[in-house]
Design an enzyme around this catalytic site. Sequence first.
Site, short mmCIF file in Angstrom:
data_model
loop_
_atom_site.label_atom_id
_atom_site.label_comp_id
_atom_site.label_asym_id
_atom_site.label_seq_id
_atom_site.Cartn_x
_atom_site.Cartn_y
_atom_site.Cartn_z
N ASP A 90 0.91 -1.14 0.00
CA ASP A 90 0.00 0.00 0.00
C ASP A 90 0.95 1.18 0.00
O ASP A 90 1.58 1.48 1.02
CB ASP A 90 -0.87 0.00 1.27
N HIS A 91 1.06 1.84 -1.14
CA HIS A 91 2.17 2.81 -1.24
C HIS A 91 2.02 3.99 -0.29
O HIS A 91 2.99 4.66 0.03
CB HIS A 91 2.39 3.27 -2.69
N HIS A 146 -5.80 2.88 1.37
CA HIS A 146 -5.03 4.02 1.88
C HIS A 146 -5.69 4.71 3.09
O HIS A 146 -5.04 4.96 4.10
CB HIS A 146 -4.82 5.06 0.78
N1 LIG Z 1 -0.18 2.52 -12.43
C1 LIG Z 1 -0.34 2.97 -11.19
O1 LIG Z 1 -0.16 4.14 -10.87
C2 LIG Z 1 -0.72 2.01 -10.11
C3 LIG Z 1 -0.89 0.66 -10.37
N2 LIG Z 1 -1.21 -0.18 -9.35
C4 LIG Z 1 -1.37 -1.62 -9.61
O2 LIG Z 1 -0.21 -2.13 -10.25
C5 LIG Z 1 -0.56 -3.17 -11.14
C6 LIG Z 1 -0.06 -2.81 -12.52
O3 LIG Z 1 -0.68 -1.62 -12.95
P1 LIG Z 1 -0.21 -0.85 -14.26
O4 LIG Z 1 1.25 -0.90 -14.44
O5 LIG Z 1 -0.89 0.47 -14.19
O6 LIG Z 1 -0.91 -1.72 -15.43
P2 LIG Z 1 -0.55 -1.73 -16.97
O7 LIG Z 1 -1.80 -2.14 -17.66
O8 LIG Z 1 0.13 -0.50 -17.41
O9 LIG Z 1 0.51 -2.92 -17.09
C7 LIG Z 1 0.15 -4.28 -17.08
C8 LIG Z 1 1.38 -5.12 -17.42
O10 LIG Z 1 1.01 -6.48 -17.46
C9 LIG Z 1 1.56 -7.09 -18.64
N3 LIG Z 1 0.72 -8.23 -19.00
C10 LIG Z 1 -0.61 -8.24 -19.26
N4 LIG Z 1 -1.03 -9.51 -19.52
C11 LIG Z 1 0.06 -10.31 -19.39
C12 LIG Z 1 0.29 -11.71 -19.51
N5 LIG Z 1 -0.70 -12.56 -19.81
N6 LIG Z 1 1.53 -12.16 -19.28
C13 LIG Z 1 2.55 -11.34 -18.97
N7 LIG Z 1 2.40 -10.02 -18.85
C14 LIG Z 1 1.17 -9.50 -19.06
C15 LIG Z 1 1.53 -5.95 -19.64
O11 LIG Z 1 2.48 -6.11 -20.66
P3 LIG Z 1 2.24 -6.78 -22.08
O12 LIG Z 1 1.03 -6.14 -22.65
O13 LIG Z 1 3.51 -6.46 -22.83
O14 LIG Z 1 2.09 -8.22 -21.83
C16 LIG Z 1 2.00 -4.79 -18.76
O15 LIG Z 1 3.39 -4.83 -18.63
C17 LIG Z 1 -2.07 -3.32 -11.02
O16 LIG Z 1 -2.37 -4.27 -10.04
C18 LIG Z 1 -2.51 -1.95 -10.54
O17 LIG Z 1 -3.74 -2.00 -9.86
C19 LIG Z 1 -1.33 0.24 -8.06
C20 LIG Z 1 -1.19 1.57 -7.74
C21 LIG Z 1 -0.89 2.57 -8.74
O1 LIG Z 2 -3.48 3.90 -5.33
C1 LIG Z 2 -3.79 4.89 -5.95
O2 LIG Z 2 -3.26 6.06 -5.58
C2 LIG Z 2 -3.24 7.16 -6.48
C3 LIG Z 2 -2.94 8.40 -5.63
O3 LIG Z 2 -1.67 8.22 -5.08
P1 LIG Z 2 -0.79 9.49 -4.64
O4 LIG Z 2 0.45 8.90 -4.10
O5 LIG Z 2 -0.59 10.30 -5.89
O6 LIG Z 2 -1.60 10.24 -3.65
C4 LIG Z 2 -4.56 7.31 -7.22
O7 LIG Z 2 -4.42 8.30 -8.22
C5 LIG Z 2 -4.90 6.00 -7.88
O8 LIG Z 2 -6.20 6.11 -8.48
C6 LIG Z 2 -4.92 4.88 -6.87
O9 LIG Z 2 -5.01 3.64 -7.57
#
Ligand SMILES: NC(=O)C1=CN([C@@H]2O[C@H](COP(=O)(O)OP(=O)(O)OC[C@H]3O[C@@H](n4cnc5c(N)ncnc54)[C@H](OP(=O)(O)O)[C@@H]3O)[C@@H](O)[C@H]2O)C=CC1
Ligand SMILES: O=C1O[C@H](COP(=O)(O)O)[C@@H](O)[C@H](O)[C@H]1O
Length: 489
Positions: free
Chosen positions: A179-180, A242
Amino acid sequence: MKDIQPKVTIVIFGATGDLAKRKLFPSIYQLFKKGKLSSHFAVVGLARRPWTNEVLRKHVEESIQNAFSPEEDLEEFTSHFYYQPFDVTKEDTYPQLHTLLQDLEATYETGGNRLFYLAMAPNFFGLIAKKLKEYGLKETAGWTRLVIEKPFGHDLESAKQLNSEIREAFDEEQIFRIDHYLGKEMVQNIEVIRFANGIFEHLWNNRFISNIQITLSEVLGVEDRARYYDESGAVRDMLQNHILQIVALLAMEPPIKLTTDEIRSEKIKVLRALRKFKHEPIADNFVRGQYDAGTIHGKSVPAYRDEAEELADSTTETYVAGKLLIDNYRWAGVPIYVRTGKRMPKKSIKVIIQFKDLPMNLYFKSDKERHPNLLTINIQNEGLSLCLNARKAGSGKLAEPIHLHYHQSEVPGINTPEAYEKLLYDSMIGDATNFTHWDEVALSWQLVDPILEAWSKEKPDFPNYKAGSWGPKEADELLAKDGFHWWDI
Ligand SMILES: NC(=O)C1=CN([C@@H]2O[C@H](COP(=O)(O)OP(=O)(O)OC[C@H]3O[C@@H](n4cnc5c(N)ncnc54)[C@H](OP(=O)(O)O)[C@@H]3O)[C@@H](O)[C@H]2O)C=CC1
Ligand SMILES: O=C1O[C@H](COP(=O)(O)O)[C@@H](O)[C@H](O)[C@H]1O
């Protein structure tokens, strides 16, 4: 004292994704630059895209250049990165990964320590954990740990299911549920502010505190995460994790020791004592909202339903405000008002503790002018402020509010590490204090599930707040009926 330099291979599932680019690569770089990682580390990036080591290294370099202006040549750092095209659903890729890890462990002398970071959609978490065990990727001479991103489940039932799948492959001590917010400097500071200051801790209870307000407001809308967000909404995205973690830190009893288990056990007691609203009408305590088109900082922004095609008829909440109650000796009767929303007028993360008024105050002309003492913990802009009353200069016997401020960023030499940087490091050294235990996750869903269930029975009248506003008017009424109002943040 010199920091421990963990020897490790970090395996990032979802290395081509948004989180890896924006948070993980820059954080690993910072750890390297600060000497918290020695040369005994390797990073393996996995995703389906047919990238090569070179493509990943270039991508990592760009992500670091986007995050800050690195002074040094990045080549040495990125040379530790390796890419393997990998589909987590395909059996043949796991043995290949096993071979790659063994080679890298020999090259970088990492002692077989493996950190598996699941930066992917949660529906894959259980499967990956199972396959890592099945293909012997957990069997190494060193430690293996699993870092899991949120959301952990969609409700209590799915969270239980996910947990049991993961627990079949990994022990609780090996699972790091991230949980960041728990990596944020001022969130970590809450327990220090409370338990290292007699002037606060002695007053930290229902005899002296009238209410607590927690605001996590965002200017950003749904961005390009429409699919994820629409399934989630503000309650699952921010309240379940959070906000409830902040509540637990604000309300817990002093731990007997500063160990992971002792702190967790105190937080768990708070979450257990949180009223679960199974019998009261949810509408009396929670307000939901979804943003309409509006203007923020002079710029027009669209309504949530116009942000992406699939959102056209959405009934997902982008705002939630609620009144939480903790039914224990210390907190009975103290409302904890919480709110979070997208497309608010400003980005802010603040906790405001409002202390009770004195029974009589002769220094204000009327009761209306009286100003309570407020302690504000500014999590976003890292600082603290205390609002006191002091003599109004030249006014005879009148008082006025004055503010004592502390801004961490203005203290020379302080450069607060980013939350992900701290948490990644903690996971590598095996410190789980700032990660969530399964019991915390389960208790949080127990609070959230009845809210979502009640809402699912009624179609909301959305959109009900303008982008750039502070949310629906019902959120103000929630406090007004108790004689309070949201403080400016
Ligand atoms: N982005 C953010 O700010 C935040 C994200 N999170 C969590 O982090 C996690 C990732 O989020 P996010 O990076 O935004 O998601 P993205 O959709 O940007 O990335 C998903 C990744 O999964 C890979 N992927 C998808 N399917 C497969 C598969 N079958 N095998 C291998 N790789 C696969 C994709 O690459 P490819 O298509 O090349 O396979 C890609 O690298 C989630 O659980 C999200 O809830 C939590 C807090 C904040
Ligand atoms: O986990 C999440 O947090 C961000 C907000 O994070 P912050 O560090 O910028 O306050 C939120 O935008 C996102 O929807 C949620 O998945």
